[in-house]
Scaffold this motif. Structure first.
Motif, PDB file in Angstrom:
ATOM      1  N   SER A   5       0.836  -1.215   0.000  1.00  0.00           N
ATOM      2  CA  SER A   5       0.000   0.000   0.000  1.00  0.00           C
ATOM      3  C   SER A   5       0.858   1.247   0.000  1.00  0.00           C
ATOM      4  CB  SER A   5      -0.917   0.006   1.219  1.00  0.00           C
ATOM      5  OG  SER A   5      -1.851  -1.034   1.128  1.00  0.00           O
ATOM      6  N   ASP A  52      -5.841  -0.699  -4.955  1.00  0.00           N
ATOM      7  CA  ASP A  52      -5.274  -1.304  -3.745  1.00  0.00           C
ATOM      8  C   ASP A  52      -6.276  -2.280  -3.160  1.00  0.00           C
ATOM      9  OD1 ASP A  52      -4.077  -1.997  -1.386  1.00  0.00           O
ATOM     10  OD2 ASP A  52      -3.611   0.066  -0.764  1.00  0.00           O
ATOM     11  N   GLU A  53      -6.041  -3.572  -3.365  1.00  0.00           N
ATOM     12  CA  GLU A  53      -6.957  -4.632  -2.931  1.00  0.00           C
ATOM     13  C   GLU A  53      -8.417  -4.307  -3.258  1.00  0.00           C
ATOM     14  OE1 GLU A  53      -6.093  -6.884   0.388  1.00  0.00           O
ATOM     15  OE2 GLU A  53      -4.158  -5.945   0.830  1.00  0.00           O
TER      16      GLU A  53
HETATM   17 MG    MG Z   1      -2.278  -2.684   2.269  1.00  0.00          MG
END
Ligand code: MG
Ligand code: ADP
Lengths: 406, 242
Positions: free
Chosen positions: B58, B179-180
């Motif tokens: 991240s 991000d995910e």
């Molecule tokens: Mg993360």
């Protein structure tokens, strides 16, 4: 991005957070309204005191025999007291020696009972005087007519009476032209005086006024005057008038050097300054209360604004993440704060004006224009500053910091 | 897939990161979230970044998305150095070059899907009429034409994430970062979203996705693995690249 667009964002923001918008507006409104109303009450009460003093006659002086008394320029009592007479009164009308005296009225006073049929009353004020009295004492008539200088010279048996006396003697019927018997003498009522109200313990409308000559001829004989009513040309010349009359009476009564005067002068102006300074204290006190309520209101606004920004820091992060420049976010929050403060301020002013229409604590509030601008201005400054400051801090965060904010 | 490697050499890269370091804290509590990451991504690539929790994925993604700044190192986006830019310039980069998709969607609450999608274009100064058309097209692409006036709370997680994708796409960015994105989604929504990413990549856009799901990583043409703030492997379709 245009300012118009940002304004749209701001308005949408206010709509989306309706409850918060309503609470903030309410907080500002109450702060502004309470400042306006409190100061209006203070101002109203000092106006009321002023008005009642005006009714007394602020340029009038009273001369009494002997010395002492509240508000008096007491000159102690002498062993031989020369009474005040009509001649003293006439001497005071000398324009060259007393340029600041407008007019002078002698007052002979007596106690008596007035009778009409089965109705009797004892007026608390039963004076013999002449027409200069009307203006010097702020006495006017609501119906009928005044007695004139001619009535005085002819010693006619005519009388002006007050409302209380009229009601006691004649009930609801008009007293004008009717006769009454006071201290055994028959008088024709020719005028009814305007209601004065009571001042302190005395009912100003329990009143009988007759020509001074009539009183001396028929009731009291040639007795000393109870006092002389002197009217100065202006309220600002009262002190000068007092000096002049003192000089004249000193000469006439043979007062000089160490000999103390046998009369005293009561000055309404000194009463006025005492009363107005105490009403100023009252207004200052209310002003302080108002300032505190504005402060408390300001803290409330500040709080809501701070909470708002903390609550919306995440939103600020989202906006920044999709490309909002700091200036756009700052402008949006400033506009939101401005709209809120303006809205609250305007509603507060309206509430203040409406609230000031009611009698509060026995006082008719009179709005102080400066308080409206002050309260409105301060609330808006607080709103903008405390809306803008945390927003500018939040807008300066990196997007990721703002997004992480919990 | 040798041509992918060639393209890195020949064509101006979309992303070029040199020796990125991100340090948190001071003294004993110092953490290197990124500890010397270098990375080049060419236009049109579809990259998955994998790695255990806390490995710095991240952190890297936020720096790529200009949402965060690095402690040291250089970052060029489309050949322009981002790492030396001021906040004001960065906001322009975020708006025009990058579409960012978060695990937690990050839609503006109590605001319709349409307004959410229009938002980045509004900050770019795109006229309201054009903006609306483009937002409606983007919402159509993600299959939400019938939900444009719904607020986030009136949408499912998958739908919210598709609104976020539409928002990222509507500005026509060179780079789509996620991000995910499927972290909060069920398997059906995940499959839909991955199809969408395939489409987006097929249209020529560079896509970088962080994930710990193999299903997601398998769709990508290149997989980068991280551990302890470093890139530990970089493979094309299973082969090692760097
Ligand atoms: Mg993360
Ligand atoms: N704001 C921060 N302050 C301190 N440490 C942080 C912060 N953000 C991330 N970290 C640390 O940096 C490391 C990498 O985090 P992150 O990039 O979120 O990992 P990942 O996304 O791979 O799970 C972790 O050890 C994390 O604790």
């Amino acid at each position: 991005m245009s300012v118009l667009e940002i304004i749209k964002f701001a308005i949408r923001g206010l709509f989306i957070n309706r409850l918060r918008t309503a609470l903030t507006t309410l907080g500002i409104m109450i702060g502004v309204a309470s400042v306006i109303i409190l100061l209006a009450v203070g101002n109203g009460s000092s106006k009321a005191i002023q008005a009642s003093l005006d009714r007394l006659g602020t340029n009038s002086l009273q001369v009494r025999s002997g010395g002492g008394g509240f508000g008096a320029r007491a000159r102690a009592s002498a062993s031989t007291i020369k009474p005040l007479t009509i001649l003293d009164t006439v001497a005071l009308t000398d324009k060259t020696q007393a340029p600041d005296i407008k007019q002078v009225a002698p007052i002979a006073s007596t106690n008596g009972t007035c009778v009409v049929g089965a109705n009797t009353t004892s007026p608390s004020t039963f004076y013999g005087t002449w027409p200069a009295y009307y203006e010097a004492s702020n006495t006017s008539i609501q119906s009928g007519s005044y007695f004139t200088n001619d009535d005085v010279t002819q010693a006619r048996r005519v009388a002006l009476i007050g409302q209380t006396t009229a009601t006691a003697l004649f009930g609801t019927s008009s007293p004008i032209g009717q006769t009454m018997r006071c201290s055994g003498i028959e008088f024709t009522v020719i005028g009814l005086t305007t209601v004065k109200g009571s001042s302190g313990f005395q009912d100003g409308d329990s009143l009988v006024l007759i020509p001074i000559t009539t009183m001396e001829n028929t009731i009291t004989g040639n007795q000393p005057l109870s006092n002389i009513l002197v009217e100065a040309t202006k309220s600002t010349t009262t002190t000068a008038a007092q000096t002049e009359l003192t000089a004249i009476l000193d000469a006439r009564h043979g007062i000089s050097g160490r000999k103390t005067a046998d009369f005293s002068v009561f000055n309404q102006a000194s009463l006025l300054s005492t009363a107005s300074s105490s009403s100023q204290t009252f207004t200052t006190l209310l002003g302080m209360v108002a300032a505190i309520s504005l402060l408390v209101g300001g803290i409330g606004i500040t709080n809501i604004m701070l909470v708002t920004v903390i609550e919306r820091t995440r939103e600020i992060g989202i906006r920044k993440a999709v490309g909002a420049p700091k200036s756009a976010i700052l402008t949006q929050f400033l506009i939101e704060a401005t709209i809120l403060s303006l809205l609250g301020g305007i509603l507060g002013v309206i509430a203040g004006f409406v609230g000031s229409h009611f009698t509060i604590a026995g006082t008719k509030p009179v709005i102080v224009p400066a308080s409206v601008f002050l309260a409105f201005g301060v609330s808006i400054l607080i709103g903008i500053f405390f809306g803008g400051y945390p927003a500018s801090r939040a807008a300066s965060l990196r997007p990721i910091e703002a997004l992480r904010y919990e | 897939m040798a041509e992918a490697v060639d393209s890195v050499v020949d064509i101006q890269p979309v992303i070029e990161v040199q020796n990125a370091v991100k340090r948190y804290g001071i003294g004993d509590s110092t953490i290197y979230a990124l500890n010397g990451v270098s990375l080049t991504i060419a236009p049109g690539e579809y990259v998955a970044i994998m790695g255990p929790s806390g490995s710095g994925k991240s952190t890297l993604m936020n720096i790529l998305g200009a949402l965060d700044i690095m402690t040291s190192g250089k970052y060029f986006l489309d050949g322009i150095e981002i790492s030396s830019m001021e906040e004001n310039e960065l906001s322009i980069v975020r708006g025009r070059k990058i579409g960012f998709i978060f695990q937690s969607f990050n839609l503006i609450p109590r605001t319709s899907a349409l307004h959410n999608v229009e938002l980045p274009m509004a900050y770019q100064g795109i006229k309201s009429k054009v903006r609306r058309e483009r937002a409606l097209v983007a919402l159509g692409v993600v299959g939400l034409s019938d939900r444009v006036n719904h607020e986030p709370t009136e949408l499912s997680g998958g739908q919210q994430q598709r609104v976020a994708v539409a928002r990222a796409l509507a500005t026509r960015p060179a780079l789509l970062l996620a991000d995910e994105p499927t972290g909060a989604l069920d398997s059906k929504s995940t499959a839909d979203l991955l199809d969408l990413f395939d489409q987006i990549n097929a249209a020529g856009r560079t896509v970088v996705v962080i994930t710990h799901e193999l299903e997601v990583a398998n769709r990508a043409k290149r997989v980068i693995r991280m551990r302890d703030g470093k890139i530990v492997s970089d493979e094309l379709n299973g082969e090692r690249v760097a």
